[in-house]
Design an enzyme around this catalytic site. Sequence first.
Site, PDB file in Angstrom:
ATOM      1  N   HIS A  64      -8.487  -3.936  -8.557  1.00 32.26           N
ATOM      2  CA  HIS A  64      -9.500  -3.994  -7.721  1.00 32.26           C
ATOM      3  C   HIS A  64     -10.717  -3.271  -8.348  1.00 32.26           C
ATOM      4  CE1 HIS A  64      -6.606  -4.947  -4.206  1.00 32.26           C
ATOM      5  NE2 HIS A  64      -5.719  -4.268  -5.089  1.00 32.26           N
ATOM      6  N   PHE A  65     -11.615  -4.046  -8.520  1.00 32.75           N
ATOM      7  CA  PHE A  65     -12.686  -3.484  -9.294  1.00 32.75           C
ATOM      8  C   PHE A  65     -14.217  -3.421  -8.279  1.00 32.75           C
ATOM      9  CE2 PHE A  65     -11.558  -3.901 -14.143  1.00 32.75           C
ATOM     10  CZ  PHE A  65     -10.853  -2.902 -14.013  1.00 32.75           C
ATOM     11  N   ARG A  66     -13.958  -4.060  -7.132  1.00 31.48           N
ATOM     12  CA  ARG A  66     -14.623  -3.837  -5.898  1.00 31.48           C
ATOM     13  C   ARG A  66     -16.348  -4.297  -6.229  1.00 31.48           C
ATOM     14  NH1 ARG A  66     -10.319  -2.047  -3.182  1.00 31.48           N
ATOM     15  NH2 ARG A  66      -9.882   0.036  -3.478  1.00 31.48           N
ATOM     16  N   ASP A 305      -2.425  -2.278 -10.012  1.00 33.79           N
ATOM     17  CA  ASP A 305      -2.663  -2.200  -8.653  1.00 33.79           C
ATOM     18  C   ASP A 305      -3.961  -1.119  -8.614  1.00 33.79           C
ATOM     19  OD1 ASP A 305      -3.344  -2.740  -6.084  1.00 33.79           O
ATOM     20  OD2 ASP A 305      -1.493  -1.968  -5.175  1.00 33.79           O
ATOM     21  N   HIS A 309     -10.830   4.454  -4.590  1.00 34.39           N
ATOM     22  CA  HIS A 309     -11.426   4.780  -3.442  1.00 34.39           C
ATOM     23  C   HIS A 309     -12.395   6.183  -3.872  1.00 34.39           C
ATOM     24  CE1 HIS A 309     -10.040   1.705  -0.854  1.00 34.39           C
ATOM     25  NE2 HIS A 309      -8.610   2.174  -1.230  1.00 34.39           N
TER      26      HIS A 309
HETATM   27  O1  DOR Z   1      -3.532   0.526  -1.220  1.00 33.02           O
HETATM   28  C1  DOR Z   1      -3.789  -0.453  -1.435  1.00 33.02           C
HETATM   29  N1  DOR Z   1      -5.134  -0.597  -1.588  1.00 33.02           N
HETATM   30  N2  DOR Z   1      -3.241  -1.644  -1.404  1.00 33.02           N
HETATM   31  C2  DOR Z   1      -3.781  -2.843  -1.549  1.00 33.02           C
HETATM   32  O2  DOR Z   1      -3.002  -3.905  -1.342  1.00 33.02           O
HETATM   33  C3  DOR Z   1      -5.332  -2.990  -1.369  1.00 33.02           C
HETATM   34  C4  DOR Z   1      -5.680  -1.606  -2.082  1.00 33.02           C
HETATM   35  C5  DOR Z   1      -7.267  -1.478  -1.887  1.00 33.02           C
HETATM   36  O3  DOR Z   1      -7.725  -2.701  -2.345  1.00 33.02           O
HETATM   37  O4  DOR Z   1      -7.766  -0.456  -1.775  1.00 33.02           O
END
Ligand code: DOR
Length: 442
Positions: A64-66, A305, A309
């Site tokens: 996830h590169f946001r 994954d 954050h």
């Molecule tokens: O913990 C998680 N964070 N699981 C996910 O499926 C999405 C991810 C996120 O995008 O923060």
Amino acid sequence: MAETYDVLLRGGTVVNHDGAGGRDIGIRDGRIAALGAIRPEAAGEVVDCTGLHILPGVIDSQVHFREPGLEQKEDLETGSRAAVLGGVTAVFEMPNTRPLTTSAEALADKVRRARHRMFCDFAFYIGATGENVDDIPDLERLEGSAGIKVFMGASTGDLLVEDEPTLDRIIAAIRRRAAFHAEDEARLRERAGLRRPGDAASHPVWRDEIAALIATQRLVRLAEKHGRRIHVLHVSTAEEMAFLAEHKEWASVEVTPHHLTLVSPDCYQRLGTYAQMNPPVRDERHRQAIWAAISAGVVDVLGSDHAPHTRDEKDHPYPQSHSGMTGVQTLVPIMLDHVNAGRLSLERLVDLTSHGPQRLFGIRNKGRIAVGYDGDLTVVDLKRRQTIDDSMIASRCGWTPYHGVSVTGWPVGALVRGLRVMWEGEVSGAAGGEPVRFYEGV
Ligand code: DOR
């Protein structure tokens, strides 16, 4: 006239489909042009790889590169910098950005932002919803599309398909292999009261193994009904592994380094909400089952994954704290440490990080060290002992759950289509990232 090469990697041990052995690699015009003993005079640039192992470029098929919309956590530039520093040469990025990646326009926007701003190659998943289901066959085939992703349980962002009729329509519509976050939303809602305020250790109690199993079973049933290929992301339970082992005809399996490395309750005691992730890190019984599934060959790929954050977002009291942790930069060192500890072979690691993604997703010209393939290479020092530290983390959020952990085995170089993008912890060269290409896409 004798052959010439732009780049020559000399003296390394190549780990590949035919085992591990000493070979030089000659790269011309971004592609592998020769393997074997190659004279140094034949090349413009010679990279001395004596004592090092050369793996096919590591493909992280879940990050996830946001960007766009959540750049306080990460963006395509910072995420890809972290990737190449970790020896990752291509990533598949997830659609829970703002706006969500659910249309051709949103995908084209991501490709535009990524091209020559990312240091590694890239593809982007398209989020499926009840609204875009009719467009799925077209969306799957666009330039830069990694295929379809479905969230069956709510996580970060608003992409959620919780009802079976919609899921049925989506699975009927897919043509490529599609990826699923399998947790049953109804059960998660029912059990929300089990979250103990301030106690992240209650996360796996809330999001239990049954929630994961129900969703995975539903998914496989629908895949079988429609004769489709499904990819179950971040499988985290013993129960799902036993079930998936019986359904390999339809389902491929991803596991993550954190589910192989961290364990409850220890991780919650040490890291609190910084270990909070969906699906959760669980107890030793599950971790052992995931390792057994690696040994048995049930697992097809490893994905980090990577879900960054900010510290501020992680520091909210549980359960307001955000779920997710960084991982793209630590995937290779953590897994090399497992290799050195004898938990899997280097060849099996290559199978999970290069051959596996190539085979499942039908990637053109990547995932293998072979003449005619892209010059994507991950160069590692199997003996190097190093301590992972928050200060090394190139992700914008600047932290890792492995801060202070010493590992043996370290990525020292990354080449993307023959371009040396990382060497000895320095990112070098221009960001030359291009879309990954697929047999069933562009
Ligand atoms: O913990 C998680 N964070 N699981 C996910 O499926 C999405 C991810 C996120 O995008 O923060």
